[in-house]
Design an enzyme around this catalytic site. Structure first.
Site, PDB file in Angstrom:
ATOM      1  N   CYS A 149      79.790  59.193  25.971  1.00  0.00           N
ATOM      2  CA  CYS A 149      81.155  58.818  26.369  1.00  0.00           C
ATOM      3  C   CYS A 149      82.031  60.024  26.680  1.00  0.00           C
ATOM      4  O   CYS A 149      83.095  59.890  27.266  1.00  0.00           O
ATOM      5  CB  CYS A 149      81.792  57.990  25.263  1.00  0.00           C
ATOM      6  SG  CYS A 149      80.814  56.526  24.941  1.00  0.00           S
ATOM      7  N   HIS A 208      89.493  57.703  25.093  1.00  0.00           N
ATOM      8  CA  HIS A 208      88.346  56.831  25.370  1.00  0.00           C
ATOM      9  C   HIS A 208      88.695  55.413  24.922  1.00  0.00           C
ATOM     10  O   HIS A 208      89.122  55.188  23.789  1.00  0.00           O
ATOM     11  CB  HIS A 208      87.137  57.362  24.607  1.00  0.00           C
ATOM     12  CG  HIS A 208      85.903  56.537  24.762  1.00  0.00           C
ATOM     13  ND1 HIS A 208      85.536  55.964  25.956  1.00  0.00           N
ATOM     14  CD2 HIS A 208      84.949  56.180  23.862  1.00  0.00           C
ATOM     15  CE1 HIS A 208      84.402  55.308  25.783  1.00  0.00           C
ATOM     16  NE2 HIS A 208      84.030  55.418  24.527  1.00  0.00           N
ATOM     17  N   ASN A 225      84.652  48.734  26.937  1.00  0.00           N
ATOM     18  CA  ASN A 225      84.248  50.140  26.831  1.00  0.00           C
ATOM     19  C   ASN A 225      83.274  50.459  27.966  1.00  0.00           C
ATOM     20  O   ASN A 225      82.187  49.891  28.029  1.00  0.00           O
ATOM     21  CB  ASN A 225      83.587  50.337  25.460  1.00  0.00           C
ATOM     22  CG  ASN A 225      83.057  51.751  25.251  1.00  0.00           C
ATOM     23  OD1 ASN A 225      82.931  52.525  26.180  1.00  0.00           O
ATOM     24  ND2 ASN A 225      82.733  52.067  24.001  1.00  0.00           N
TER      25      ASN A 225
END
Ligand code: ACO
Length: 317
Positions: free
Chosen positions: A110, A244, A274
């Site tokens: 990520c 994030h 996500n």
């Protein structure tokens, strides 16, 4: 550090999957997912390819930066899993974008977008490149386990992009790494080598959610606070914290620890889920297109996840 963001772009798949859509085949509910994560719907690749998303986001970034394809010296794509192992997605998207340059994919989970910013900075500082296209393109729904309600409900697909080059803007980029394969892992097919001994089967993404949660909250807060302190900045000196988009509760926990207003913590997780390394550039592009990244605006980028690792950047527009 001599790096500037010149333009941004993003692309989401057409197919919207709501929490109720998931509850039709999983033992879950809109109430559980939205309360525990903030996610109400996500975009999922169905008929499109990941490559087509990456091309759309890349084209938008070139146009937003007003940079001709011939001026791009490098393409960096952050992705956990592209559609081919080789060639790199960074090569495959070039014909559609009118590019002909060196391209490579990088996988930093990520934190991939922030890792790509750091690689771009090195290429520019060494004189190897003047303008670079970064695309973060992720299709986590392709390796999520759709029988596992504790992971698959969290993810969506997306691509975010930006054009970077020499200039004033990115002030600092940092990483923290604490390798923990047991907490978050997905494996690739083992191949069929007759010399490899016993071949383990490929495994979908597995995650110990609470462990990632604890890591994310403690590290995101600590990394951001250290970045601020080292640049003599107070939390309120930052216009936007682009974190994030993994879980609304993580964003809220970091925000309340920093003691800043909700307006400084933009989010789109309710619409996107996500999307791994794409979350940060997609959100950045949404702010940019809404005219909210005004000259002089200070932004902190922070991402965390597989590795485990985190990346933090301080950027001035
Ligand atoms: N629907 C209904 N119930 C569920 C679901 C679901 N989708 N998922 C889990 N549950 C149940 C569990 O089975 C458990 O039931 P039990 O008490 O009967 O055993 C209960 O809900 C609680 O489960 P927990 O795992 O304790 O739930 P938690 O509050 O920790 O939330 C979550 C889980 C949302 C995954 C949270 O831990 C989280 O967000 N972690 C961080 C994940 C993350 O940030 N990942 C990002 C990195 S990965 C990447 O970006 C590629």
């Amino acid at each position: 550090m001599r790096l500037k963001i010149y333009g941004t772009g993003s692309a989401l798949p057409k197919r919207v999957v709501t929490n109720d859509d998931l509850a039709a085949f999983l033992d879950t509910s809109d109430e559980w997912i939205s309360t525990r994560t903030g996610i109400r719907e996500r975009r999922v690749l169905s008929e499109e390819t990941l490559q087509s998303l990456a091309e759309r986001a890349g084209a938008m970034a070139l146009s937003s930066a007003n940079v001709a394809p011939e001026a791009i010296d490098y393409v960096l794509v952050s992705t956990v899993q592209a559609e081919t192992l080789t060639p790199a997605l960074a090569c495959d998207i070039q014909p559609a974008l009118g590019l002909k340059c060196m391209g490579m994919d990088l996988n930093a989970g990520c934190t991939g977008f922030i890792a790509a910013l750091a690689v771009a900075e090195g290429l520019i500082a060494s004189g190897r490149a003047r303008k670079i296209l970064i695309v973060s393109a992720e299709a986590v729904t392709r390796f999520a386990d759709w029988r596992d309600r504790s992971t698959c409900v969290l993810f969506g697909d997306a691509a975010g992009a930006c054009v970077v080059g020499e200039g004033e803007g990115v002030k600092d980029i940092r990483f923290v790494s604490e390798p923990r394969r047991d907490v978050l892992c997905a494996t690739t097919p083992p191949g069929n080598s007759p010399f490899a001994g016993e071949l383990r089967p490929a495994e979908y993404l597995k995650m110990q959610g609470q462990e990632v949660y604890k890591f994310a909250v403690s590290h995101a807060f600590r990394d951001v606070r250290e970045m601020l302190a080292d640049h003599d900045l107070q939390p309120e000196d930052i216009d936007f914290y682009v974190l994030h988009q993994a879980n609304m509760r993580i964003l809220e926990a970091v925000r309340t620890r920093l003691k800043v207003e909700p307006e400084r913590f933009p989010h789109n997780i309710e619409r996107t889920g996500n999307t791994s390394s794409a979350t940060v550039p997609v959100l950045l592009d949404e702010l940019n297109r809404a005219g909210r990244l005004k000259p002089g605006c200070r932004v902190i980028l922070n991402a965390f996840g597989a590795g485990l690792c985190t990346g933090t950047a301080l950027v001035e527009f």
